[in-house]
Scaffold this motif. Sequence first.
Motif, PDB file in Angstrom:
ATOM      1  N   ALA A  14       0.849  -1.191   0.000  1.00  0.00           N
ATOM      2  CA  ALA A  14       0.000   0.000   0.000  1.00  0.00           C
ATOM      3  C   ALA A  14       0.883   1.239   0.000  1.00  0.00           C
ATOM      4  N   LYS A  15       0.361   2.303  -0.614  1.00  0.00           N
ATOM      5  CA  LYS A  15       1.120   3.551  -0.705  1.00  0.00           C
ATOM      6  C   LYS A  15       0.752   4.479   0.437  1.00  0.00           C
ATOM      7  N   SER A  16       1.759   4.938   1.143  1.00  0.00           N
ATOM      8  CA  SER A  16       1.540   5.853   2.256  1.00  0.00           C
ATOM      9  C   SER A  16       1.401   7.280   1.754  1.00  0.00           C
ATOM     10  N   ALA A  17       0.433   7.999   2.299  1.00  0.00           N
ATOM     11  CA  ALA A  17       0.245   9.401   1.937  1.00  0.00           C
ATOM     12  C   ALA A  17       1.321  10.274   2.560  1.00  0.00           C
TER      13      ALA A  17
ATOM     14  N   ASP B  68       4.543   9.042  -0.133  1.00  0.00           N
ATOM     15  CA  ASP B  68       4.306   8.493  -1.471  1.00  0.00           C
ATOM     16  C   ASP B  68       5.107   7.232  -1.741  1.00  0.00           C
TER      17      ASP B  68
ATOM     18  N   TRP C 217       5.773   2.966  -1.135  1.00  0.00           N
ATOM     19  CA  TRP C 217       4.986   1.750  -0.983  1.00  0.00           C
ATOM     20  C   TRP C 217       5.591   0.865   0.096  1.00  0.00           C
TER      21      TRP C 217
ATOM     22  N   GLU D  57     -12.287   2.274   0.984  1.00  0.00           N
ATOM     23  CA  GLU D  57     -11.025   2.556   1.661  1.00  0.00           C
ATOM     24  C   GLU D  57     -10.756   1.469   2.691  1.00  0.00           C
TER      25      GLU D  57
ATOM     26  N   VAL E  69      -6.365   4.120   3.260  1.00  0.00           N
ATOM     27  CA  VAL E  69      -5.902   4.259   1.886  1.00  0.00           C
ATOM     28  C   VAL E  69      -6.994   3.820   0.927  1.00  0.00           C
TER      29      VAL E  69
ATOM     30  N   THR F 289      -6.484   3.108  -5.803  1.00  0.00           N
ATOM     31  CA  THR F 289      -5.277   3.853  -6.157  1.00  0.00           C
ATOM     32  C   THR F 289      -4.062   3.535  -5.294  1.00  0.00           C
ATOM     33  N   SER F 290      -4.284   2.961  -4.118  1.00  0.00           N
ATOM     34  CA  SER F 290      -3.169   2.837  -3.176  1.00  0.00           C
ATOM     35  C   SER F 290      -3.002   1.445  -2.575  1.00  0.00           C
TER      36      SER F 290
END
Length: 255
Positions: free
Chosen positions: A128-131, A134, A136, A154, A170, A174-175
Amino acid sequence: MDAPEDSSHYFTDFTLAEIVDMETLFKELGDQSLLKDFCQTVASSFSCSVNRKGKSSITWKQVQGWFQGRLEKENQPKSKTVPSSPLQIVDLSNLGGGGSVRIPETVTCGGERLKGKASDVSDLAFEAKSARDDAWYDVASFMTYRYLRTGELEVRVRFSGFDNRHDEWVNVNTSVRERSIPVVPSECGRVKVGDLLLCFQEREDEALYCDAHVVNIKRGVHDHRSCNCVFFVRYEFDGTEEPLGVECICRRPEE
């Protein structure tokens, strides 16, 4: 407008990993996902998965019921006033969220392992991509999920190697994705110009795995044990470019 009172039964029979898969399939197929043959294929895939060890098998009717409930939710009229709270939050902390993929020991660069990457975890299948940066990270577990009033799904993830203070919500579309695969010397020929890679980006103050596209490749002579190829990549999040060795790149699973 609240979620249908009986909607919860569409989720209780599935792990969140399976829900993530079905959500992706629904986005692609819509009402075609209700077809019996398709539901039988999905049910068979889930039931044969090692994630179902010790759990009951999934029937095609359960899969079809989930898709039917998802379609009904999609077709619900939108409320004129949109509250900030989600439609639904479901606790899945007692359900499995990983797969059965072992992290290869080649997921290193310069002898350093990415922070947040587990060194000996056998049940990870998603990243998963962290906000926050950015980057993974491997998903250790899915804690909860929720549908927003926009219809988007989400999940709240716990990143491998981090505690609950670093949990994040997330977006599934997209993530969250299937884990990237480390490129070994014998497979470097599979990497082509234009490919999306997950690359180890090492900076003075941090080391992260970030998405980048291959812009050029300098091939070297090597065998299956070592690789001298140089991959020139351009990072998505800031447009910078740099050369990397095979030990610093991971490819995306083939569709």
